[in-house]
Design a protein around this motif. Structure first.
Motif, PDB file in Angstrom:
ATOM      1  N   UNK A   1      11.641  36.372  68.643  1.00  0.00           N
ATOM      2  CA  UNK A   1      11.196  34.975  68.628  1.00  0.00           C
ATOM      3  C   UNK A   1       9.821  34.776  67.990  1.00  0.00           C
TER       4      UNK A   1
ATOM      5  N   UNK B   1      18.636  28.873  74.731  1.00  0.00           N
ATOM      6  CA  UNK B   1      17.361  28.270  75.157  1.00  0.00           C
ATOM      7  C   UNK B   1      16.724  27.600  73.946  1.00  0.00           C
ATOM      8  N   UNK B   2      16.077  26.440  74.136  1.00  0.00           N
ATOM      9  CA  UNK B   2      15.422  25.804  72.991  1.00  0.00           C
ATOM     10  C   UNK B   2      14.335  26.688  72.395  1.00  0.00           C
TER      11      UNK B   2
ATOM     12  N   UNK C   1      10.776  26.769  69.590  1.00  0.00           N
ATOM     13  CA  UNK C   1       9.472  26.098  69.502  1.00  0.00           C
ATOM     14  C   UNK C   1       9.541  24.886  68.585  1.00  0.00           C
TER      15      UNK C   1
ATOM     16  N   UNK D   1       0.566  26.514  68.449  1.00  0.00           N
ATOM     17  CA  UNK D   1      -0.045  27.094  69.663  1.00  0.00           C
ATOM     18  C   UNK D   1       0.340  28.554  69.803  1.00  0.00           C
ATOM     19  N   UNK D   2       1.639  28.837  69.549  1.00  0.00           N
ATOM     20  CA  UNK D   2       2.119  30.214  69.685  1.00  0.00           C
ATOM     21  C   UNK D   2       1.493  31.112  68.624  1.00  0.00           C
TER      22      UNK D   2
ATOM     23  N   UNK E   1      -1.845  31.986  69.887  1.00  0.00           N
ATOM     24  CA  UNK E   1      -1.886  32.963  70.993  1.00  0.00           C
ATOM     25  C   UNK E   1      -1.301  34.319  70.570  1.00  0.00           C
TER      26      UNK E   1
ATOM     27  N   UNK F   1       1.815  35.113  69.474  1.00  0.00           N
ATOM     28  CA  UNK F   1       3.224  35.440  69.711  1.00  0.00           C
ATOM     29  C   UNK F   1       4.135  34.913  68.598  1.00  0.00           C
TER      30      UNK F   1
ATOM     31  N   UNK G   1       0.229  31.432  76.137  1.00  0.00           N
ATOM     32  CA  UNK G   1      -0.111  30.168  75.477  1.00  0.00           C
ATOM     33  C   UNK G   1      -1.163  29.414  76.281  1.00  0.00           C
TER      34      UNK G   1
ATOM     35  N   UNK H   1      -3.175  23.265  77.304  1.00  0.00           N
ATOM     36  CA  UNK H   1      -2.207  22.576  76.424  1.00  0.00           C
ATOM     37  C   UNK H   1      -0.928  22.277  77.206  1.00  0.00           C
TER      38      UNK H   1
ATOM     39  N   UNK I   1      11.075  29.478  75.761  1.00  0.00           N
ATOM     40  CA  UNK I   1      10.945  30.439  76.870  1.00  0.00           C
ATOM     41  C   UNK I   1       9.497  30.791  77.175  1.00  0.00           C
ATOM     42  N   UNK I   2       8.713  31.058  76.121  1.00  0.00           N
ATOM     43  CA  UNK I   2       7.346  31.539  76.385  1.00  0.00           C
ATOM     44  C   UNK I   2       6.503  30.433  77.005  1.00  0.00           C
ATOM     45  N   UNK I   3       6.842  29.166  76.673  1.00  0.00           N
ATOM     46  CA  UNK I   3       6.087  28.059  77.272  1.00  0.00           C
ATOM     47  C   UNK I   3       6.430  27.927  78.750  1.00  0.00           C
ATOM     48  N   UNK I   4       7.721  28.080  79.043  1.00  0.00           N
ATOM     49  CA  UNK I   4       8.133  28.002  80.461  1.00  0.00           C
ATOM     50  C   UNK I   4       7.508  29.150  81.243  1.00  0.00           C
TER      51      UNK I   4
END
Ligand code: SF4
Ligand code: SF4
Ligand code: SF4
Ligand code: FES
Lengths: 949, 78
Positions: free
Chosen positions: A333, A616-617, A619, A626-627, A630, A632, B1, B5, B40-43
């Motif tokens: 991802x 799963x949705x 980004x 933002x990712x 950070x 990722x 993250x 935000x 997923x990473x936000x959750x």
């Protein structure tokens, strides 16, 4: 005047009951109201004419079209005489020939037939009519009084006006009035002295003319003529295609000669535009062959390195290798893609397929994120489909038209012309906008009410309107009971009825006098047909989705959805915003707006594409940034989108893009985003490829290749190559095969194919077994979601508040001659009208700061600061400043903030608290920008390429 | 993250459902929205933020993140 000839029937179509008459011994049946001229043309004959054309009402001035009618002694003009049952008409006789010759001899006496040297030769109606009536030269031999030697007006960059060639037929005047609705032309003086004048006898460029070209199109001679007919020459081929600019999606005939476009002639059979166009679509196509086009793939390891030109194979292999390396190191991802609303449906579909199937993630998003994503969410939730409800022509049945947060005369000009036509017929207009847009007052149009609200208070205003509807007993309870969810209605009704939602209570918040809100509400609610049109002034707010829902609530409670003349009509910004959303560009949805978590849909796509798919949705664009920050998210494929210029808070976006390890940009130009890229893949313009665009009315129209791709490959072919290099095979021989796949997998597209599009001209989806020819009006008997759902729409003020440091609100918009980030229009002569972005400021705010029009001013927000020149104007209210964002060096998005819509993350472009001060030098950001542009656009040999982005 | 935000986004969603949700339903509605639209990473990040004390989250939003955390635990266990 069509360079490639069109069979002109002389006068417009009518829709009366059938009438049968006799023309030259032939029995002809046509609708009542049809002119004799049109009836004869439909029967295959052709009556000579000069002042008539089928896009304009007949005027009857040239007298060339005279006919004989049995039982009448005179010779009536066939263009102004309607058919009558049993009428016997003669279009040819000795007497008629003589009369026509006499008329023509007078014309040519003042317009010598020096056709061999004229750019219009071969398609000039004066020339062909002279021939038709048998006149070769003036019998007066050029001795009488003449209008020759008058100055040529070549001030417009695209067309000339040569008064010497004018026959004063007034077709141009009527085209400007009836078709365009600008009323820029008139006939000055009378009799022999009559002449065509733009505004107060000014040059075209300084007059009110908006360069739509309708007058040029209608001119029967070369008096008004495209300059390209002289510079490029006469076209030899014609290809029917669709405009690549705004969401109106006008149909054009591209007239081509030697792989170059001579003219873009609006298609009279075009379902979206009916033969009209604007300055962008008709004239601003020169960017496609601009010297800034990059036609060779390029790579570089670091963005500080110069670019290195490479072969397609090397560039694709490099990009694929990098994406694989990044996924191996940072996880599946860690990469994603962005599709573009400037690309075709087929290309967009392929990019999302590449991301989901070849990358194996749902990290795909599109520029609709930053414009109409709230429309998708809000309309799906309330009425069940993420799209506008009507065809554009529906406006001709509307009695009250509400325009909210849209500026159609600049953003959607051809639709605006139709809207103005309806307003001239008597429909009433309500404008809800912080600025006095042109529609508030323009020739022969005046808004009944202008609700000049404070930016950011849309929800409060729409709630206040709903309050009036519900508490004054104007709700259509019968409609709601029959078609809507009663529980949600009851809760919503109780909510909007609260005194806190009354116009009086909200007046201090919205700045709109309560009486005006009440009057507007009554007007809309009591209209036979009330239609709402809205734009980015609705969506680009922290409560964008809430406003869309509030609009849907209002349309439902007044019974204004599900028939002609009404509806909820989002005016889409870019040409294919609707299409890019339909094609599954959002990280949570497959094509056809089906959520990725839906097992059955996922199974369908998984088995068609032969790979497992994530449920799963992924980004969204701002989340990608933002990712990236950070650590990722490390790799991104961007097709035809300039996120570095178009997305808010430029400095934040720049930091995110700089942190990527591989950014692949596919574009026509070294755009702002390309400055951060490692791989550049040359894109192809709409003239160079096949495909389809879907406009704001869900209308799918064909894009057809008119010239060869400059870089050798069309965009869809590049995506296929990238996918193949990643190990996921994509082998399509033609875009039609991609559309066939879309149709197989998308219930609303089942009946769409290139064959069907060729047959029907265009198709409004849904198009399937239930609606084989498409669906102009949706939700006719019931809402797509079953019952309409009301949502409680509480007004929540934005976090972006004014204070003593930032006391003004900046809002943004666009201008007619430029398009979006300007990458295309800045590379055309449209800069003649708008060569820089300016800051509009109210005279009181300007005076308090010692600012005059033309001064350089600094604009600072919490996000950053930039410098623009000021225009002092009462168009904006006190406390509000306004600018466009067409030029990257303006840095409009250096000032806009990260605030976004709660549901969709659509940025809040329309509300930024700022301070404005008079300055004498560019901002620090602008200085850094110039340096960065210079450094990041070098190719090997250290040659700087264009830095104009 | 960046937690701030996500907190801001989550609270904005909370503000919408504050008005829209039936009494007591807001946490479930907010959780539903986040489940359907966040990656997923936000959750995971907002759940981690809750585990670290969850400062800044409005009460209904905190309830929503608790629902998401429970669902994630259940999913991991299955
Ligand atoms: S170009 Fe359009 S606006 Fe200008 S004079 Fe002609 S019709 Fe009117
Ligand atoms: S400019 Fe052309 S259309 Fe206009 S009056 Fe003259 S000849 Fe007719
Ligand atoms: S109105 Fe829009 S689609 Fe039509 S020509 Fe102008 S830019 Fe193109
Ligand atoms: S064409 Fe009929 S009067 Fe000119």
């Amino acid at each position: 005047m069509y360079a490639i000839d069109h069979h002109d029937l002389g006068t417009p179509a009518t829709d009366g009951a059938p009438v049968t008459l006799d023309i030259d011994g032939q029995s002809v049946t046509v609708p009542a109201g049809t002119s004799l001229m049109r009836a004869a043309a439909l029967a295959g004959g052709a009556i000579p004419k000069l002042c008539a054309t089928d896009t304009l009402k007949a005027f009857g001035s040239c007298r060339l079209c005279l006919v004989e009618i049995e039982g009448r002694k005179d010779f009536p003009a066939s263009c102004t005489t309607p058919v009558a049952s049993g009428m016997k008409v003669r279009t040819q006789s000795e007497t008629l020939s003589k009369l026509r010759r006499g008329v023509m001899e007078l014309y040519v006496s003042d317009h010598p037939l020096e056709c061999a040297t004229c750019p219009a030769q071969g398609h000039c109606e004066l020339e062909s009519m002279a021939e038709a009536v048998g006149v070769k030269a003036s019998p007066y031999g050029g001795t009488g009084p003449r209008h020759q030697g008058q100055p040529l007006d070549n001030s417009n960059p695209y067309f000339n006006f040569n008064p010497d060639l004018c026959i004063v037929c007034s077709r141009c005047v009527r085209a400007c009035n009836e078709v365009q609705g600008t009323f820029a032309l008139s006939i000055d003086s009378r009799g022999f002295a009559s002449k065509i004048a733009a505004s107060q006898d000014e040059l075209f460029i300084t007059s009110e003319c908006v360069s739509c070209g309708a007058c040029v199109e209608s001119c029967p001679t070369a008096a008004l003529s495209e300059k390209s007919l002289i510079t490029v020459g006469k076209p030899t081929e014609a290809v029917s295609t669709t405009c690549a600019y705004c969401g109106v999606g006008c149909s054009f005939v591209a007239e081509v000669k030697d792989n170059a476009v001579v003219r873009m002639a609006p298609n009279r059979d075009g379902d979206a535009n009916h033969g009209h166009a604007c300055v962008k679509g008709r004239f601003a196509y020169g960017y496609a062959t601009h010297a800034d086009r990059i036609t060779k793939p390029m790579v570089r390891a670091n963005i500080t390195d110069p670019w290195r030109e490479v072969s397609w194979d090397e560039a694709i292999a490099y990009a694929a290798g990098e994406f694989k390396r990044i996924q191996a190191k940072y996880g599946r991802d860690s990469i994603g893609g962005i599709t573009s609303s400037r690309c075709t449906n087929e290309e967009t579909y392929l990019v999302q397929k590449l991301v989901r199937a070849a990358f194996g993630t749902n990290n795909v998003d599109t520029c609709a994120r930053v414009c109409h994503s709230p429309t998708g969410y809000g309309l799906k939730a309330t009425i069940g489909e993420s799209a506008g409800t009507q065809a554009f022509t529906s406006v001709m049945d509307a009695d009250v038209i509400v325009v909210i947060g849209a500026n159609p005369t600049d953003g959607h000009p051809v639709f605006a012309s139709q809207l103005k036509r309806r307003l001239r017929q008597g429909a009433k207009l309500v404008v809800i906008d912080p600025r006095a847009i042109d529609l508030v007052r323009t020739p022969h149009v005046r808004a009944e009410h202008h609700l000049a609200l404070k930016p950011g208070t849309n929800v409060a205003v729409v709630n206040a309107i709903a309050h009036v509807v519900v508490t004054e007993g104007l709700a259509r309870e019968d409609y709601v009971a029959e078609r809507c969810d009663t529980d949600s209605y009851a809760r919503w009704k109780a909510f909007v009825s609260q005194p806190a939602n009354s116009p009086e209570a909200l007046e201090a918040v919205t700045g709109v006098p309560a009486a005006t809100v009440r009057a507007a509400a009554r007007l809309y609610a009591t209209a036979k047909n009330g239609a709402i049109y809205y734009g980015l002034g609705v969506t680009e707010h922290s409560q964008g989705t809430t406003t869309v829902m509030a609009i849907a609530n209002l349309a439902m409670v007044t019974g204004n959805v599900g028939r002609e003349g009404v509806g909820i009509n989002p005016l889409r910004g870019q040409n294919n915003v609707q299409g890019s959303c339909d094609m599954g560009s959002f990280p949570h949805e497959f094509p056809g707006y089906r959520h990725v978590s839906d097992e059955a849909t996922r199974q369908l796509f998984s088995s068609a594409w032969g790979v497992p798919l994530q449920g799963e949705p992924g980004l969204r664009i701002p989340n990608m940034f933002e990712a990236a920050l950070d650590g990722s998210f490390k790799g991104l494929y961007v097709q035809g989108e300039d996120i570095a210029q178009s997305d808010p808070n430029t400095q934040h976006v720049s930091a995110a893009l700089t942190s990527l390890e591989c950014l692949v940009v596919q574009d026509l130009f070294l755009c702002e985003t390309a400055k951060f890229a490692h791989v550049f893949l040359p894109g192809s313009s709409f003239l160079e490829k096949d495909g389809t665009f879907t406009n704001a009315e869900r209308r799918i129209s064909r894009v057809r290749q008119a010239i060869e791709p400059l870089a050798g490959l069309a965009d869809w072919e590049v995506t296929c190559r990238l996918s193949n290099a990643l190990g996921y095979p994509m082998n399509y021989a033609h875009p039609s095969e991609i559309m066939d796949e879309i149709a197989r997998l998308t219930p609303t597209f089942t009946g769409v194919s290139y064959e069907a599009l060729d047959r029907l001209g265009s198709i409004q989806w849904p198009c399937n077994a239930d609606a084989p020819d498409g669906t102009p009006t949706m939700h006719i008997e019931r809402f797509v979601r079953g019952v309409g759902r009301f949502y409680v729409t509480e007004y929540v003020p934005t976090d972006e508040r004014v204070n003593s440091r930032f006391p003004l609100i900046l809002t943004t918009g666009r201008i007619l001659s430029q398009y979006n980030v300007g990458a295309q229009t800045r590379r055309t002569d449209n800069v003649a009208w708008h060569s820089e972005d300016r800051l509009e400021i109210h005279p009181d705010d300007a005076e308090a700061r010692g600012i005059n029009s033309g001064d350089w001013v600094g604009i600072a927000s919490r996000a950053g600061d930039t410098v623009l020149r000021a225009t002092v104007t009462e168009r904006v209210q006190q406390g509000v400043v306004y600018t466009t964002f067409h030029f990257p060096e303006s840095g409009a998005n250096v000032i806009t903030t990260d605030n976004s819509d709660w549901a969709t993350n659509c940025p809040e472009y329309k509300v930024t608290a700022v301070q404005v001060t008079k300055v004498s030098q560019p901002s620090e950001w602008q200085t850094r920008y110039r340096q960065f542009s210079k450094e990041t656009t070098r190719v090997a040999r250290e040659t700087p390429l264009s830095t104009a982005g | 993250m960046d937690a701030d935000y996500l907190i801001k986004m989550a609270n904005q969603i909370g503000a919408f459902f504050h008005g829209e949700s039936a009494p007591g339903q807001a946490p479930a509605d907010i959780a539903g929205h986040i489940e359907r639209f966040w990656d997923k990473r936000m959750k995971a990040a907002i759940v981690a933020h809750l585990a670290a004390g969850g400062h800044g989250l409005e009460p209904a939003v905190r309830g929503a993140v608790e629902i998401i955390a429970r669902a994630q635990t259940a999913k991991a266990a299955s």
